[in-house]
Design an enzyme around this catalytic site. Structure first.
Site, PDB file in Angstrom:
ATOM      1  N   GLU A  82      38.644 -32.189   4.825  1.00 46.95           N
ATOM      2  CA  GLU A  82      39.806 -32.026   5.721  1.00 46.95           C
ATOM      3  C   GLU A  82      40.585 -33.342   5.820  1.00 46.95           C
ATOM      4  O   GLU A  82      40.785 -33.902   6.911  1.00 46.95           O
ATOM      5  CB  GLU A  82      39.371 -31.515   7.108  1.00 46.95           C
ATOM      6  N   TYR A 106      39.059 -20.509   9.635  1.00 47.15           N
ATOM      7  CA  TYR A 106      38.177 -19.979  10.672  1.00 47.15           C
ATOM      8  C   TYR A 106      38.833 -18.789  11.364  1.00 47.15           C
ATOM      9  O   TYR A 106      40.049 -18.774  11.575  1.00 47.15           O
ATOM     10  CB  TYR A 106      37.869 -21.068  11.713  1.00 47.15           C
ATOM     11  N   GLU A 162      34.539 -23.728   4.031  1.00 50.73           N
ATOM     12  CA  GLU A 162      34.255 -23.488   5.457  1.00 50.73           C
ATOM     13  C   GLU A 162      34.970 -22.215   5.863  1.00 50.73           C
ATOM     14  O   GLU A 162      36.198 -22.107   5.700  1.00 50.73           O
ATOM     15  CB  GLU A 162      34.723 -24.654   6.336  1.00 50.73           C
TER      16      GLU A 162
HETATM   17  O1  AHR Z   1      32.417 -26.629  10.947  1.00 47.27           O
HETATM   18  C1  AHR Z   1      32.849 -27.437  11.976  1.00 47.27           C
HETATM   19  C2  AHR Z   1      34.001 -28.356  11.594  1.00 47.27           C
HETATM   20  O2  AHR Z   1      35.125 -27.594  11.297  1.00 47.27           O
HETATM   21  C3  AHR Z   1      33.809 -29.194  10.355  1.00 47.27           C
HETATM   22  O3  AHR Z   1      33.116 -30.371  10.604  1.00 47.27           O
HETATM   23  C4  AHR Z   1      35.225 -29.505   9.946  1.00 47.27           C
HETATM   24  O4  AHR Z   1      35.343 -29.722   8.573  1.00 47.27           O
HETATM   25  C5  AHR Z   1      36.004 -28.293  10.442  1.00 47.27           C
HETATM   26  O5  AHR Z   1      37.131 -28.669  11.129  1.00 47.27           O
END
Ligand code: AHR
Length: 523
Positions: free
Chosen positions: A204, A270, A327
């Site tokens: 990131e 996410y 992720e």
């Molecule tokens: O998974 C949690 C966090 O989410 C990770 O450390 C980061 O890469 C993302 O923002």
């Protein structure tokens, strides 16, 4: 790969689905959901690493959740909990990414080697500002992947580290000569080089990894990768840290401007029920409004992959660079009463449905998406396992991963869904059925199905071109409540049950209960 996309894809493909629906109307009752699989046309291999995991030094994800140390009364092997390792082995974890996440860009590998009692204590400034005693370092991580039989994905520190530090870490891990660093590894107990399968340069970089522009990151990447050297047999695949959410500029810029080696560009997305970071939504005790919003938000993964892959198709037409979603998963408001920096949350049946929807999306893009890592493996975000002292439980997400094991390294098959109804709540609608088919490594034909509707069963008629189907045999994951979950008092409240169906009058119809994930072999 257009034929692999299921009917919830917009545009040209809807027309294909429409045509297909019209063609099949005569054979099947109107409005009956109908899945058609072409078992003769093999698609890409679904890389096992699509089912990869992520273990960051965050909360109790590594310490307590997995690592208890060799002197713990909790049964362990080389410090890693036997119960947790046993469960993870059963779900065939193919790959583990470590040590972060944001933590990776503050991690200095030399802190994690040598006698554990002499390792420096740092503060984990990203995650709760707790002590990081560096008990888990390079050697312990490779013990973990050895115990799991998994591939390794090491994330290098570009943010607060240097090209030199990353180059020396790689030399320490992989050197097979008599260099001082390879000798140091031997002195620390590992004679042979470690097998580093993937190595990432930063994480990131647009955020916690250094707040860089894509141009600045690319310059640093080009510089760093030039010095990442390893014996040929031990050279890892190199992953560049890419973009997130709807932003395709990182994928575009990196794939155009990286002048040296790059094997994959990463991407993070996410799923938040509300879509808002300030108030993400509850892990359990939510209403149908957040059932559907969560599923709708997770389905956005498909468009995000499509948009990024379009950039790669333009800049890398030979498909050398993979698009690695390293992720993904649900991110809720933390469990009340827990450290907000630890990102501990429950995982319910909704999370299993989220996982299955994403698997079906990843399969549909398996030609470019060759690795993904759910965040995270134990006790953090959409975890497989939750622990409390010496107890552990398997989450519904664990069960979804375990049910999908036959898809690891299977060959994707083209699949179309006709007459897929919309499931609606308020003004939000999503397709009711999601599905994916593949030829497993055992030669069997596998089908996964998700019914996103929490209130209604759905009947699905299954057809395999040129084949007569007699039965479907496999398992189902469902429950009465949308937020059904496992607790330490009731660790088996949500678990898979067997699911079988036989053809009647030459027709195989599967009745998929409301809010369910099903994986079957078609026989
Ligand atoms: O998974 C949690 C966090 O989410 C990770 O450390 C980061 O890469 C993302 O923002």
């Amino acid at each position: 790969m257009q034929t692999l996309k299921t009917s919830f894809k917009a545009g040209v493909f809807s027309a294909v689905v429409l045509a297909f629906a019209t063609m099949t109307m005569s054979a099947h009752a109107a409005n009956e959901v109908s899945i058609s699989i072409d078992a003769k046309k093999a698609g890409p291999v679904i890389n096992k690493n699509i089912y990869g995991q992520f273990a960051e030094h965050l909360g109790t994800g590594v310490y307590e959740g997995m690592w208890v140390g060799p002197d713990s009364p909790i049964p362990n092997t080389k410090g890693w909990r036997n119960d947790v390792i046993g469960a993870l082995k059963k779900m065939h974890v193919p790959l583990v990414r470590w040590p972060g996440g944001c933590f990776a860009d503050e991690y200095h590998w030399r802190d994690g080697i040598g006698a554990r009692e002499s390792r420096p204590v740092k503060m984990n400034t990203n995650w709760g500002n707790v002590e990081e005693r560096n008990a888990v370092g390079t050697h312990e991580f490779f013990d973990l992947v050895d115990l799991l039989g998994a591939d390794s994905y090491v994330n290098g520190n570009l943010g607060s580290g240097t090209a030199q530090e990353m180059a020396e870490w790689l030399e320490y891990m992989t050197g097979d000569g008599k260099s001082t660093l390879a000798e140091l590894r031997r002195k620390n107990g590992h004679d042979k080089p470690f097998k580093v399968d993937f190595f990432a340069i930063g994480n990131e970089a647009w955020g916690c990894g250094g707040n860089m522009t894509a141009a600045h990151y690319t310059n640093l990447y080009n510089q760093s990768v030039s010095f990442l050297k390893a014996p040929k047999a031990y050279m890892p695949k190199i992953i560049a840290s890419g973009g997130n959410d709807d932003d395709t500029t990182w994928t575009d810029y990196l794939s155009k401007n990286i002048r040296t080696r790059v094997d994959g560009i990463s991407f993070h997305y996410y799923t938040l029920p509300t879509g808002k970071w300030e108030k993400k939504g509850l892990a359990i005790g939510f209403g149908e409004d957040q059932w559907i919003s969560t599923l709708k938000n997770t389905l956005r993964m498909d468009t995000m992959i499509k948009n990024n892959v379009a950039k790669l198709e333009k800049n890398d037409p030979k498909n050398k660079i993979s698009f690695d979603v390293d992720e993904w998963g649900t991110w809720y408001d933390v469990e009340p009463g827990t450290n907000p920096g630890f990102l501990y949350q429950q995982s319910s049946l909704r999370d299993a449905v989220v996982a299955a929807l994403n698997f079906n999306i990843f399969h549909a893009h398996a030609d470019r998406v060759r690795m993904t890592n759910i965040a995270q493996m134990v006790n953090v975000l959409q975890a497989m396992i939750l622990t409390e002292k010496d107890k552990m439980l398997l989450t519904p997400t664990y069960h979804a991963f375990e049910m999908y094991v036959p898809f690891q390294n299977a060959t994707a098959l083209p699949l179309t869904i006709a007459n897929n109804p919309e499931y609606s709540f308020g003004s939000t609608s999503i397709p009711e059925v999601s599905a994916s088919a593949a030829r497993g490594q055992d030669g069997k034909l596998y089908l996964s199905l998700v019914n996103t509707n929490p209130n209604k069963d759905v009947s699905v008629d299954i057809n395999v071109a040129g084949e007569k189907l007699n039965a479907a045999k496999g398992r189902i994951l469902t429950a009465k409540a949308m937020d059904a979950h496992n607790t330490f008092a009731q660790p088996q409240a949500v678990q898979p049950a067997s699911f079988n169906a036989s053809a009647k009058a030459g027709k195989l119809t599967l009745n998929i209960p409301a809010k369910a994930v099903v994986v079957v072999t078609l026989e």
